[in-house]
Each structure stands twice: as structure tokens, then as C-alpha cells.
Design a protein around this motif. Structure first.
Motif, mmCIF file in Angstrom:
data_model
loop_
_atom_site.group_PDB
_atom_site.id
_atom_site.type_symbol
_atom_site.label_atom_id
_atom_site.label_comp_id
_atom_site.label_asym_id
_atom_site.label_seq_id
_atom_site.Cartn_x
_atom_site.Cartn_y
_atom_site.Cartn_z
ATOM 1 N N ASN A 204 0.907 -0.909 0.194
ATOM 2 C CA ASN A 204 -0.212 0.075 0.116
ATOM 3 C C ASN A 204 0.955 1.005 0.501
ATOM 4 N N HIS A 205 2.327 1.413 -0.285
ATOM 5 C CA HIS A 205 2.782 2.364 -0.741
ATOM 6 C C HIS A 205 3.184 2.312 -1.997
ATOM 7 N N HIS A 206 3.378 4.096 -2.675
ATOM 8 C CA HIS A 206 2.832 4.338 -3.848
ATOM 9 C C HIS A 206 4.674 5.066 -4.048
ATOM 10 N N CYS B 247 11.541 5.555 -10.649
ATOM 11 C CA CYS B 247 12.314 5.292 -8.675
ATOM 12 C C CYS B 247 11.950 3.807 -8.542
ATOM 13 N N LEU B 248 11.068 3.645 -8.883
ATOM 14 C CA LEU B 248 10.786 1.715 -8.743
ATOM 15 C C LEU B 248 11.883 1.144 -9.661
ATOM 16 N N CYS C 213 10.701 -2.616 -1.337
ATOM 17 C CA CYS C 213 9.928 -0.947 -0.949
ATOM 18 C C CYS C 213 10.375 -0.583 -0.213
ATOM 19 N N PRO C 214 10.770 0.922 -0.711
ATOM 20 C CA PRO C 214 11.977 2.220 -0.294
ATOM 21 C C PRO C 214 11.696 2.199 1.061
ATOM 22 N N SER C 215 10.329 1.857 1.777
ATOM 23 C CA SER C 215 9.427 3.121 3.029
ATOM 24 C C SER C 215 9.817 1.681 3.848
ATOM 25 N N CYS C 216 9.607 0.345 3.688
ATOM 26 C CA CYS C 216 9.099 -0.494 4.704
ATOM 27 C C CYS C 216 9.846 -2.433 4.275
#
Length: 785
Positions: A48-50, A55-56, A67-70
Motif C-alpha cells: 500500500n505504498h506508492h 524510482c521503482l 519497498c523503499p519505505s518498509c
């Protein structure tokens, strides 16, 4: 604190926002939280991060994407990034919308329902990836289904390649885990960080963390242990009540905000009204009263600004609490969409801490911190002859300007009354003779239980308090005005046992060597200790003051040779007042200088002479709880008492005919006792004098000699928390300790340069921890006992 910037950087919201949902800005899918560029190719991961496609692409390793966030791992299979859905995160928007609903329209069940619906829609969108083909072996390339995944090499392996891969000596440590496919993204096991091959199947309720089987049998024996699924189920059941509790707290914050906003408006109105009263009174005698008018209006403005600032500050804090409530709600929704039990337990731990902080903030901010009390009173005096007494502005006690002083607010002794005083000041920083409201003083012991505190006297806006701690440990002294702490309140008070002075031998440690570099000393004399244990030394022949931390390490220095303000000519001694300002006797410049604790010059007073307020080689200095300054004016053969601003108050002249019996030709060391009486050493007559607080003589002890209670060139004098008196002797090279009534107790020290030996000891003080600190003048060092 949860903000849109933090949500954006976590990949949950883009940083620019847009639109509005329930009073909150809703994000648009046009800005990537990584590159911060406006993009039309946003991709939503299954966590659920976008982020944008560009960048991906930079973070894709074959078919794997983290995922760069989690740091959530995804297997893209053959679809690549093209298989990801586009758009933005609507789940957080729905949550913010619900939390911001008016009180009557908010229902916790709506929050749960919205989260469930959103998660259902998300899982339907991703259903194609769950049904996609199995992961293939990446080692043999034979299009065979993989049964294991090597974490070290990041490769999926078939059963035929596993044995070969395990014996590959060129590989780093091989850790085999289940195959990484799309199902594993949703239904994977988490492994223990301590026991690497054990899965996290349990939850320790005592430690609030996920644990493995071995952890349960080793580190968590005796703790309440649940299966991870059971702990997660318990937390899920608690969610509705947590949401309801957050809503209740939100209503409470809104009510307090209403009171504070009304208080701000009311203060402004009262200030305006009182200002009009002042102007009406002054206008009738405008020519003679212009100066007074400006003074009173300035006071009104100061009161208004101070009161309003306090409430504006409270309003800002309440708004922060609201943000924390939003953050807590978001954490609940994150728990709703969490796929793993470990994540649920971690969220529960964070949520508990956040809810506890919210409750603490509400308890602190649950009443309006100021009222609108501002009054103008017209004094009944002939106007033209008493313009300075025409009127006064009353505003009640200001928490910002009210102060506490005395040993009792930073250190104490078990079984002995600790005393301190609170000076009540108004919003113009002026002392209030008869305060309109009471100061709320509370003391708590090491176990958080309340301690009895007694208000002994109230006089001229100064309240004297005392309490008797019965155990050692850290006590908390809380002093509040209308629910707002004063100054440094709440203050931590270290309570210790009584000191045994009969076993003093070698020094515990020492600081300083001969020299002029930082931390070195040259013929130091005076010394003092601030409430935090910092050691302040008058480094006399280096013409500077040095400050050392409580552990003896160098902290800072200030001053240089000269006669300008802030410069010194052989500074002899130092003291600190209740504001932690440093008072220095600038001996050969015949003046006293006052600095901040960082060494910034504030003001000075005194000049060479023999008139009242003038000085001739001032030596030692002391400061009492009321910030009055006592100076040994050696060549004028007297001691002088000054106000905190340097205004002359009183003197005791040793050449006065009325003091023939108590003549001391060369006063040297001075200090105050806890009761406010004064102690003075005389360097030439080898005596210690006791003076009453009003400088009337009480008694004198000592004569020249080397026996007990005899002195040879007494120098510094200090009093500990128990009232014991400590005197350093320059020529006997020792320190004598006396009981509060002046009877001999013990002594320590001898001539030399070793540990526990002295060469003409001079200044002396006692730290909050009970250390005796002595300036070893001839050895250029500071000794701790």
C-alpha cells in the motif's frame, strides 16, 4: 508526530497534498515521495505504498522489488512493474476523513468497516498476482519450480539445486527459506533475530514483543506467553474501544481548546478595558503624568503579551495532541491492514506508548493556563506630589516569572528537612506582596507516592516550604501556577544518606595541572558548585573563570586580562545565584562582575574606595536563597551586603567602635548558613566569626595554633546540607569540620603533593552529591573528597 510530510516520506501520501476530505487535505497521485517530482506513472505496491515508475525501476533486482519505505519484498514474476496498479493510497484518506468527523457523526464501527472494505478492494485488485505462475529455479534455468530461496544470494532454487548450492564454498553464509513468490508476500514467516532459524510463533505480553520457541524457554521464563495469533486476535478485539477512547480524548481536547480560545479573547478584552482605565486616569493630569502613563501601559502590554503567549503556547500544544490523535487513528488502520502477526504486535506497542503520551498531555493541559485578571488600582495620594505612586497594574502570579530557590529543589538528606522558597512574581516580573492565588506545590517520592510538604511562612510574596524525605532516591518537586509549571519545574531532587566524615583519607579524584591551557590552572583560589554539580573555579593568575562538568571534565572558560567589562585582573572567587548566574570578585579591579552560566557578561558593580558600595580588594563572595550578595571587602576591613542588582544594603565593619570585641582586621572567606546567618574567616587573626542574618555578631571561635579548633591562616569556608561547617587552613594545610554549633568534629589533610595532601588549600565547597571540593592553591589542582 504524524504529519503529511512524514506520511509522504513513508510513501503513504505525496508531499504536496490537494483537495480536502473531512477537513484534511487529501493527497494527489502526481508527486513521488522519493524524487519529489510530479509524475503521471505512479505505481502502488501490495504493501500500500506508492512511488513513481522511474524510482521503482532503480530499485528492482531482477524480479525482486524491495519497498523503499518498509523494505517489504515483492516478486514481480514476468509481469515486471507493468503488473503493478497505478493510483494513490485511498485507505489513509478514508481514515483521516472518519477521524475528522463531527462528534455526533463519528462511530468506531465506521472506522473498522471502512478499513475492511478498503482492504477487500485492495486484495481483489491484486488477485491476479496471487494466481500467477509459481517461481522458477534461477540456478539451473530448466523452468523447474523452486522449492527454496537463498537469502544470501537472493536466488530461488529447485530441490535438485539445493544440495549443490549448499556445498558451494564460494558463497557467503547460506540461509534457506521458503520460496519467494507472491503467496509468500502475504503469508510468510518471520524469523527470530536472536535464534535465526526459529520462527516467531509466540508473543510475550510482559515485554510486548514477538518471540520464538527458544526465546520462551530462555529469555522469557515466567512471563505471560500467548501464541502470536492469539495476541493478534486480542489486539483486534481491543481496536473498537481504542478508537472510542481516541474519540473521547479528541472531544476533551476540543473542549479545552474552546476554553483557551475564550481565555485569549477575554485577556485581550480585559487588557483593553484596563488600558482605557489607565488612560482616563492619566489624561486629567496629562502634563505631569505622561511618564507614568507610558509605564503603566507598558505593564499592561507585558501582562497581556505574557498571558496571551502562555495561552497561545497551550493552544499549540493542544493542536499537537490533536495531531497525535490522528497519528494514533492511522496506526489503528495500519493494524487493520497488517498482514503479519509480528507487525500487529509492534503496532500495539507503539500505539500504547502514543495513547499514554496523549493522556499525559491531556492531563497537563486540561485547564486553561491563564485567566483574564488584569486590574488597575488608583492609590489615594496627591497626584502631583506622588506621581510615581499613582497606580499599579495587578495581574496575578505568572508561572513564567515565578522562581524557586534553595537546596531543597535539587538535593536533600534522608531524615532532614529540606527547605526551599518560591518567589511569586507577576507578568511584569515584579514581586507580588500579597498573591491573589495559591502556588500548587507537590512532591513525589522515588515510588511516585506523594510526600508531605509544609508551607512554613509567607511574607512579601515569598513562600518558604520544607519537607522531610525518608528514603534515598530521586524525588520530584512540582511547582505550578494554574496548571502550568514554573521555571525548571518539575525538578529532580537527589536524596542521599548522611555523610560520614570520619573516614576521609586520600582524595577520590582531582582535576587540573599547572599551566594556562584549557583545564589547567595557575594559582586558583575561589570555587563553587552549581545545582547541576558543575564546578566553577576562579583561575586567578590566568585571569579567567573555568567551568568543569560534575565528573571533572573540562567544559568551558571565559574572561581575559584587562579592565574592560568581562575582563579580569586576578579574579579571586566565584558564587552562583538562584538563576545560575555566576558572580565573580574581580579583586584587583575592585569590582564584582555577574555572568550567565555560559560566561556572557550581564552587569557589574563596585569601584575602588571606602564609601558604602565601594570596594578595596574584594576577595570572597557568597549568595543566599534570596540572591543577596555577600562580599569580603578585605582592605576596608569589612564585609558588605548587596542586592542581586548590586545595590548596597548593609555592612559589618570590623573597625567599628561598637564591634571592638569582634574586630577582624582581614576578613577572607564568607558563606551563608541554611538559616541565613553568616560565617567569616579572618586570615590574620586566625578566627571564624558567626554573624546573624542582619550582620549582628553572634560568636567567634579559634585562635592561632595547630590543634583542634585552632587555625593558622584560615581561608575558605562552606556549609554542607546538614549544617556542618568546613574551613580550609592555608598554613596548617588541612580542612577542619565543625558541627553547626561550632564544636569540633574532625579534620583531614597534611602538607604535600600526594593524594589527600595540600599546599596552602584555599577555596572550598560541597557538591549536591556530598563531595567536599578543595582548591589546592600551591599544587594548582582541585581535590575531591
Amino acid at each position: 508526530m504524524l504529519t503529511y510530510t512524514s506520511l509522504s516520506m513513508a510513501g503513504l501520501l505525496p508531499p504536496d497534498g490537494g483537495g480536502a476530505v473531512g477537513g484534511y487535505p487529501t493527497p494527489t497521485p502526481t508527486v513521488c515521495p522519493l524524487c519529489l517530482a510530479h509524475r503521471d506513472d505512479m505505481m502502488t505496491l501490495d504493501c500500500n505504498h506508492h512511488f513513481c515508475k522511474r524510482c521503482l525501476n532503480q530499485r528492482t533486482d531482477g524480479n525482486l522489488l524491495k519497498c523503499p519505505s518498509c523494505d517489504h519484498l515483492m516478486d514481480l514474476h514476468d509481469h515486471g512493474l507493468e503488473g503493478l496498479q497505478g493510483g494513490s493510497n485511498y485507505l489513509i484518506n478514508n481514515i483521516l476523513s472518519l477521524v475528522s468527523m463531527p462528534g455526533d457523526s463519528f462511530h468506531p464501527s465506521a472506522l473498522i468497516s471502512t478499513a475492511t472494505t478498503t482492504l477487500s478492494n485492495t486484495s481483489q485488485t491484486l488477485s491476479w498476482s496471487i494466481e500467477s505462475s509459481e517461481t522458477r529455479c534461477q540456478l539451473c534455468r530448466l523452468d523447474i519450480s523452486a522449492s527454496r530461496y537463498c537469502v544470501g544470494c537472493k536466488m530461488s532454487l529447485c530441490s535438485g539445486c539445493i544440495a549443490t548450492h549448499q556445498h558451494d564454498q564460494s558463497s557467503i553464509i547460506q540461509q534457506l527459506a521458503p520460496p519467494l513468490d507472491q503467496r509468500a508476500v502475504h503469508l510468510h514467516h518471520s524469523y527470530c533475530s536472536t535464534h535465526h532459524h526459529e520462527t516467531l510463533d509466540f508473543c510475550c505480553k510482559h515485554c510486548t514483543q514477538a518471540v520464538c520457541r527458544k526465546c520462551v524457554l530462555q529469555e522469557h521464563i515466567g512471563h505471560t506467553i500467548l501464541r502470536l495469533s492469539e495476541a493478534a486476535d486480542e489486539f483486534k478485539k481491543m481496536m473498537p474501544s481504542i478508537v472510542q477512547d481516541l474519540k473521547t480524548k479528541g472531544d476533551c481536547v476540543n473542549n479545552i481548546l474552546t476554553q483557551v480560545e475564550h481565555g485569549i479573547e477575554s485577556i485581550d478584552n480585559r487588557a483593553k478595558t484596563v488600558g482605557g482605565e489607565v488612560q482616563s486616569c492619566i489624561r486629567a493630569n496629562i502634563l505631569a503624568l505622561e511618564d507614568k502613563e507610558r509605564e503603566l501601559l507598558l505593564q499592561v502590554e507585558n501582562v497581556r503579551k505574557t498571558k496571551r503567549d502562555i495561552l497561545v503556547s497551550q493552544k499549540s500544544q493542544l493542536n499537537l495532541v490533536k495531531n497525535h490523535l490522528v497519528e494514533a487513528a492511522s496506526m489503528v488502520i495500519n493494524a487493520q491492514q497488517a498482514q503479519h502477526h509480528t507487525e500487529l504486535v509492534n503496532i500495539e506497542q507503539g500505539l500504547q506508548k502514543l495513547v499514554s503520551k496523549i493522556q499525559g498531555d491531556i492531563n497537563q493541559l486540561n485547564i486553561c493556563h491563564e485567566d483574564d485578571y488584569i486590574e488597575f488600582t488608583l492609590r489615594d495620594h496627591p497626584l502631583r506630589s506622588s506621581i510615581s505612586q499613582l497606580g499599579a497594574i495587578h495581574s496575578g502570579i505568572s508561572s513564567r516569572h515565578t522562581t524557586a530557590s534553595g537546596h531543597g529543589v535539587y538535593c536533600a538528606i534522608v531524615g532532614k528537612y529540606a527547605k526551599f522558597m518560591v518567589t511569586c512574581r507577576n507578568h511584569c516580573n515584579k514581586k507580588i506582596a500579597r498573591p491573589r492565588e495559591a502556588v500548587d506545590v507537590k512532591i513525589y517520592g522515588p515510588d511516585a507516592s506523594p510526600v508531605t510538604v509544609e508551607c512554613v511562612t509567607k511574607s512579601d510574596g515569598v513562600c518558604h516550604y520544607q519537607y522531610c524525605p525518608l528514603t534515598t532516591g530521586t524525588y520530584i518537586v512540582s511547582i505550578q501556577v494554574r496548571g502550568r509549571h514554573i521555571g525548571e519545574s518539575p525538578m529532580k531532587v537527589k536524596v542521599r544518606k548522611r555523610r560520614n566524615y570520619f573516614n576521609i583519607g586520600d582524595s577520590d579524584h582531582q582535576i587540573g595541572t599547572d599551566g594556562e591551557q584549557e583545564g589547567q590552572l595557575c594559582r586558583p583560589w575561589g570555587i563553587c558548585c552549581d545545582p547541576y554539580g558543575n564546578i566553577i573555579v576562579a583561575d586567578r593568575s590566568n585571569n579567567r573563570v573555568q567551568i568543569f562538568n560534575a565528573d571533572g571534565s573540562y567544559k568551558l572558560k571565559f574572561g581575559e586580562t584587562g579592565t574592560a567589562l568581562g575582563q579580569f585582573n586576578r579574579p579571586a572567587s566565584v558564587a552562583v545565584n538562584s538563576l545560575n548566574h555566576i558572580i565573580v570578585t574581580d579583586k584587583d579591579n575592585h569590582r564584582i562582575q555577574v555572568f550567565t552560566s555560559e560566561g556572557k557578561f550581564l552587569h557589574s558593580f563596585g569601584e575602588r574606595g571606602s564609601m558604602n558600595g565601594q570596594l578595596h580588594y574584594p576577595w570572597d563572595v557568597a549568595c543566599n536563597a534570596e540572591d543577596r550578595i555577600l562580599v569580603s571587602d578585605t582592605r576596608n576591613h569589612r564585609i558588605q551586603l548587596f542586592s542581586s542588582a548590586g545595590i548596597y544594603l548593609h555592612k559589618f565593619s570590623f573597625h567599628s567602635p561598637s564591634h571592638q570585641r569582634m574586630q577582624l582586621p582581614q576578613p577572607r572567606g564568607v558563606c551563608f548558613t541554611e538559616s541565613g546567618d553568616i560565617l567569616v574567616t579572618d586570615f590574620n587573626k586566625h578566627k571564624l566569626m558567626f554573624l546573624r542574618y542582619d550582620l549582628q555578631p553572634l560568636q567567634m571561635i579559634g585562635n592561632e595554633g595547630q590543634g583542634n579548633s585552632q587555625f593558622f591562616r584560615p581561608q575558605g569556608v562552606a556549609v554542607d546540607l546538614e549544617g556542618n561547617i568546613l574551613v580550609s587552613e592555608g598554613r596548617n594545610n588541612r580542612v577542619q569540620i565543625f558541627r553547626p554549633d561550632g564544636t569540633f568534629l574532625t579534620k583531614f589533610g597534611s602538607l604535600g603533593s600526594g593524594s589527600g595532601e595540600f599546599d596552602r588549600p584555599s577555596g572550598i565547597c560541597v557538591t549536591p552529591d556530598g563531595y567536599i571540593v578543595v582548591v589546592d592553591f600551591g599544587n594548582n589542582r582541585i581535590m575531591f573528597f
